[in-house]
Design an enzyme around this catalytic site. Structure first.
Site, PDB file in Angstrom:
ATOM      1  N   ASP A 147       0.799  -1.196  -0.110  1.00 31.33           N
ATOM      2  CA  ASP A 147      -0.033  -0.009  -0.026  1.00 31.33           C
ATOM      3  C   ASP A 147       0.783   1.193  -0.076  1.00 31.33           C
ATOM      4  O   ASP A 147       0.245   2.291  -0.176  1.00 31.33           O
ATOM      5  CB  ASP A 147      -0.829  -0.154   1.227  1.00 31.33           C
ATOM      6  CG  ASP A 147      -2.258   0.947   1.120  1.00 31.33           C
ATOM      7  OD1 ASP A 147      -2.665   1.097   0.032  1.00 31.33           O
ATOM      8  OD2 ASP A 147      -2.859   1.460   1.966  1.00 31.33           O
ATOM      9  N   SER A 172      -8.005   5.532  -0.658  1.00 31.42           N
ATOM     10  CA  SER A 172      -8.128   4.162  -1.414  1.00 31.42           C
ATOM     11  C   SER A 172      -9.599   3.688  -1.483  1.00 31.42           C
ATOM     12  O   SER A 172     -10.275   4.014  -0.302  1.00 31.42           O
ATOM     13  CB  SER A 172      -7.209   3.069  -0.607  1.00 31.42           C
ATOM     14  OG  SER A 172      -5.886   3.444  -0.684  1.00 31.42           O
ATOM     15  N   GLN A 221      -4.806  -1.063  -7.906  1.00 32.65           N
ATOM     16  CA  GLN A 221      -5.393  -0.038  -6.681  1.00 32.65           C
ATOM     17  C   GLN A 221      -6.177   1.163  -7.409  1.00 32.65           C
ATOM     18  O   GLN A 221      -5.519   1.762  -8.464  1.00 32.65           O
ATOM     19  CB  GLN A 221      -4.360   0.620  -5.679  1.00 32.65           C
ATOM     20  CG  GLN A 221      -5.184   1.250  -4.601  1.00 32.65           C
ATOM     21  CD  GLN A 221      -4.160   1.649  -3.453  1.00 32.65           C
ATOM     22  OE1 GLN A 221      -3.143   2.067  -3.753  1.00 32.65           O
ATOM     23  NE2 GLN A 221      -4.458   1.738  -2.280  1.00 32.65           N
TER      24      GLN A 221
END
Length: 326
Positions: A219, A246, A296
């Protein structure tokens, strides 16, 4: 999940159900509080964030799912959705549903809750290891080795880490060390790369722990790659960031690896539009083996001081070795 296996250069063993995680204190540690239900014991909310660090929630969710799977199954993919910001004032409860148990694959659904409210969901797939005669990959880009690069903490202390809101002392306490790969690009290409590894010795821990730690680290810097073209942290830029959050996160694990050995994380963003940014990542070991891939999408909102909202366009190719240089 217990995994005592050897594959190539990787030799990992230990009862994964112990989840002691001494190498990184309590970042991914979980407490069993009921049948297939686990509670976090540590949560980190980065400075300036709306909620806790998403990577920690991803890693803990994978750890929870893995506790309901028997050896020799290993995670091959997980697909996550962030539904609401998590608070560090209350620990997160992870409820695991055993959706399917097959001979080659099994599936788990993980629901993360705080105060009874669902804040995160993940579907996790596990595969029994199998040989394959079919194998291909993108080559690893040619970048300086981590030994020749400066740590993120040192860059912050030097004032050379643009847009970094953290203090060096805060970064130094994280369980993952990162070394950004410098780029000579002056045109704002939506590309990024970092070397990363766990700070602690994980040699005696099972493969599940290595996957959970990489899930945590995956991440870092991924969705922010979508902001590269806009040079928002430069004073002369006409763009200013108003929100970056996110929405979802996906990881595919291709090969075994060691999370406490240097891994190269190469990221690119093909599109930012409609208030969202999209980024893809590839993670290589030192031998150039592509061990994992990521994707993502996040809310990416900004302000343009000019009236010109023209789409910025770039050409990027990874098909040739000479093009695989950052």
């Amino acid at each position: 999940m217990s995994d005592k296996s050897t594959n190539g250069d990787v030799s990992l063993s230990m009862d994964d159900n112990s989840n002691t995680m001494r190498f990184n204190e309590r970042t991914l540690e979980l407490q069993e509080v009921g049948p297939d239900t686990y509670l976090s014991v540590d949560l980190w909310r980065p400075k300036g964030n709306r909620g806790v660090f998403g990577g920690q929630v991803i890693g803990q969710a994978l750890s929870a799912a893995a506790k309901t799977v028997e050896s020799p199954f290993r995670c091959n993919s997980l697909h996550c959705y962030f539904l609401a910001a998590g608070s560090n004032a209350e620990m997160i409860a992870y409820e695991v549903r055993r959706v399917r148990q097959g001979a080659s694959y099994c599936s788990r659904l993980v629901v993360a809750k705080q105060s009874g409210r669902v804040i995160f969901m993940a579907t996790v797939s596990f595969q029994r290891p199998e040989p394959s005669v079919l194998s291909h990959q993108y080559v690893m880009p040619e970048v300086p080795p981590p030994e020749d690069l400066v740590s993120r903490e040192e860059l912050i202390m030097r004032g050379e880490s643009e847009g970094d809101m953290f203090k060096a002392s805060e970064v130094s306490t994280l369980p993952v060390e990162t070394r950004p790969v410098p780029s000579k690009d002056k045109n704002g290409l939506p590309l990024n790369a970092i070397w990363l590894r766990s700070r602690g010795d994980m040699s005696e821990l099972g493969h599940c722990h290595h996957q959970s730690m990489l899930a945590y680290a995956s991440d870092f810097a991924l969705i922010s790659t979508a902001l590269k073209p806009f040079n928002m942290y430069k004073r002369e830029s006409k763009y200013r960031l108003s929100m970056l959050v996110s929405l979802d996160h996906t990881i595919w694990f291709h090969e075994p690896f060691r999370a406490d050995e240097w891994l190269l994380y190469v990221m690119e963003s093909p599109r930012t539009a409609s208030g969202r940014g999209l980024a893809f990542g590839r993670i290589y070991n030192r031998q150039g083996v592509l061990v994992a891939s990521t994707a993502q999408e996040g809310v990416a909102r900004g302000v343009n001081k000019d009236s010109d909202h023209t789409t910025l366009e770039f050409v990027h190719s990874v098909s040739k070795r000479q093009d695989a240089k950052l």
